[in-house]
Write a protein that holds these residues in place. Structure first.
Motif, PDB file in Angstrom:
ATOM      1  N   VAL A   1       6.594  -4.420  -3.442  1.00 37.48           N
ATOM      2  CA  VAL A   1       6.913  -2.999  -3.590  1.00 37.48           C
ATOM      3  C   VAL A   1       5.837  -2.219  -2.858  1.00 37.48           C
ATOM      4  O   VAL A   1       4.636  -2.354  -3.166  1.00 37.48           O
ATOM      5  N   VAL A   2       6.240  -1.427  -1.869  1.00 39.67           N
ATOM      6  CA  VAL A   2       5.276  -0.736  -1.016  1.00 39.67           C
ATOM      7  C   VAL A   2       5.552   0.763  -1.008  1.00 39.67           C
ATOM      8  O   VAL A   2       6.651   1.218  -1.359  1.00 39.67           O
ATOM      9  N   VAL A   3       4.549   1.520  -0.581  1.00 41.55           N
ATOM     10  CA  VAL A   3       4.676   2.966  -0.454  1.00 41.55           C
ATOM     11  C   VAL A   3       5.482   3.277   0.811  1.00 41.55           C
ATOM     12  O   VAL A   3       5.079   2.908   1.911  1.00 41.55           O
ATOM     13  N   ALA A   4       6.615   3.934   0.650  1.00 45.29           N
ATOM     14  CA  ALA A   4       7.467   4.288   1.783  1.00 45.29           C
ATOM     15  C   ALA A   4       7.247   5.724   2.235  1.00 45.29           C
ATOM     16  O   ALA A   4       7.480   6.064   3.397  1.00 45.29           O
TER      17      ALA A   4
ATOM     18  N   GLY B   1       2.759   1.990   3.370  1.00 41.72           N
ATOM     19  CA  GLY B   1       2.610   0.570   3.670  1.00 41.72           C
ATOM     20  C   GLY B   1       1.770  -0.178   2.658  1.00 41.72           C
ATOM     21  O   GLY B   1       1.839  -1.411   2.584  1.00 41.72           O
ATOM     22  N   HIS B   2       0.954   0.553   1.865  1.00 44.28           N
ATOM     23  CA  HIS B   2       0.187  -0.100   0.807  1.00 44.28           C
ATOM     24  C   HIS B   2       1.144  -0.664  -0.235  1.00 44.28           C
ATOM     25  O   HIS B   2       2.171  -0.067  -0.553  1.00 44.28           O
ATOM     26  N   ALA B   3       0.773  -1.799  -0.789  1.00 39.72           N
ATOM     27  CA  ALA B   3       1.615  -2.456  -1.790  1.00 39.72           C
ATOM     28  C   ALA B   3       1.074  -2.199  -3.195  1.00 39.72           C
ATOM     29  O   ALA B   3      -0.120  -1.935  -3.381  1.00 39.72           O
TER      30      ALA B   3
ATOM     31  N   ARG C   1      -3.732  -3.064   0.554  1.00 43.47           N
ATOM     32  CA  ARG C   1      -3.108  -3.951   1.529  1.00 43.47           C
ATOM     33  C   ARG C   1      -2.787  -5.268   0.843  1.00 43.47           C
ATOM     34  O   ARG C   1      -3.630  -5.850   0.161  1.00 43.47           O
ATOM     35  N   HIS C   2      -1.565  -5.753   1.025  1.00 43.64           N
ATOM     36  CA  HIS C   2      -1.177  -6.989   0.351  1.00 43.64           C
ATOM     37  C   HIS C   2      -1.909  -8.186   0.938  1.00 43.64           C
ATOM     38  O   HIS C   2      -2.302  -8.192   2.095  1.00 43.64           O
ATOM     39  N   ARG C   3      -2.104  -9.198   0.121  1.00 44.95           N
ATOM     40  CA  ARG C   3      -2.771 -10.432   0.543  1.00 44.95           C
ATOM     41  C   ARG C   3      -1.737 -11.374   1.147  1.00 44.95           C
ATOM     42  O   ARG C   3      -0.670 -11.579   0.568  1.00 44.95           O
ATOM     43  N   LEU C   4      -2.062 -11.921   2.296  1.00 47.98           N
ATOM     44  CA  LEU C   4      -1.131 -12.835   2.949  1.00 47.98           C
ATOM     45  C   LEU C   4      -1.005 -14.123   2.147  1.00 47.98           C
ATOM     46  O   LEU C   4      -1.997 -14.671   1.675  1.00 47.98           O
TER      47      LEU C   4
END
Length: 219
Positions: free
Chosen positions: A47-50, A60-62, A100-103
Motif C-alpha cells: 500500500v503506497v501513497v498515490a 511512492g512511500h509505502a 521506502r519499501h524494503r526489497l
C-alpha cells in the motif's frame, strides 16, 4: 559518506551474493485523525501513497507499520486489509509509519538479472568495438558502480555520490572473492556465495573504504 550495498552477479545474470551494508533511514511516523489526508493505493502487493505529501511523507512511500506493528505487504500484523483498516473511522486516531519499501529477495534477484541485461545492451549500443558495458550509473542520491571480470562475474557497489575510492574497492572485492570464495573447496563456481571468511573480509574492506578511501599497497 557511505557504501549502501554490494551485489555479485554471475555470468548468466544470476545474483550469487548480496550485502546491505548501510541503509539510510527515511521513515516517517505520524499520528492521523479521520479522514486520512493522503490517498493510498495498492501497488505491487504493498500500500503506497498515490497522492498528497506532508512532513517527509512522499508519493511512492509505502505503509510500513500501523500502531507500531509492521505490516505484511497489504495486510496488518493481525491479517487485516490495510486499506479497509484505514477506511474505518473506529480505528482512529492511528499511528502510521511510511517509508521506502524494503526489497524482497525475489525483487533483488529480478533486479540483478535486469541489470545484467542492461549491461549487455550498453555494450552492444556502444559505437566502439569491445565496450565493457555499463560501469557507472549516477542519480542524485547514489551511484552504481560495476566491475566485470574477464570470466564475466560482475561486482556491483551502490554508494553515496561523494564516496571516493570505489574503483579500488571493486578490485579489492574481486581479490576477496578470489581468496575466500574461489579457493574454498566447498564453493561451487557460479553458485551463491556462503563463505564466512568472504563475509568478514568484505565487511572489513567496506569499512576501510568508507573511512580512508582508496586502498593502498598491501591493504
Amino acid at each position: 559518506m557511505a557504501i549502501f550495498s554490494v551485489y555479485v552477479v554471475n555470468k548468466a545474470g544470476g545474483l550469487i551474493y548480496q550485502l546491505d551494508h548501510y541503509a539510510p533511514r527515511a521513515d516517517t511516523e505520524k499520528t492521523f485523525s479521520f479522514p486520512l489526508d493522503l490517498v493510498l493505493r495498492p501497488h505491487d502487493e504493498r500500500v503506497v501513497v498515490a497522492f498528497g505529501q506532508r512532513d517527509g511523507i512522499r508519493v511512492g512511500h509505502a505503509v510500513l507499520a500501523i500502531n507500531g506493528a509492521e505490516v505484511n505487504g497489504r495486510f496488518t500484523a493481525d491479517g487485516k486489509d490495510v486499506l479497509e483498516f484505514l477506511g474505518n473511522p473506529a480505528n482512529y486516531p492511528v499511528s502510521i509509519r511510511f517509508g521506502r519499501h524494503r526489497l524482497s529477495s525475489n525483487e533483488k534477484l529480478m533486479l540483478a538479472s535486469m541489470f545484467h541485461s542492461l549491461f549487455a545492451i550498453g555494450s552492444q549500443l556502444s559505437p566502439e568495438v569491445g565496450s565493457s558495458g555499463i560501469e557507472m550509473l549516477e542519480t542524485d542520491t547514489f551511484k552504481l558502480h560495476c566491475f566485470q571480470t574477464l570470466t564475466g562475474i560482475k561486482f556491483v557497489v551502490l554508494a553515496d555520490p561523494r564516496q571516493v575510492g570505489i574503483d579500488s574497492l571493486l578490485r579489492k572485492i574481486y581479490e576477496i572473492y578470489s581468496d575466500f570464495a574461489l579457493k574454498n573447496p566447498f564453493y561451487s563456481l557460479e553458485m551463491p556465495i556462503r563463505c564466512e571468511l568472504f563475509d568478514q573480509n568484505l565487511k572489513l574492506a567496506l569499512e576501510v573504504a568508507e573511512k580512508a578511501g582508496p586502498f593502498g599497497p598491501g591493504s
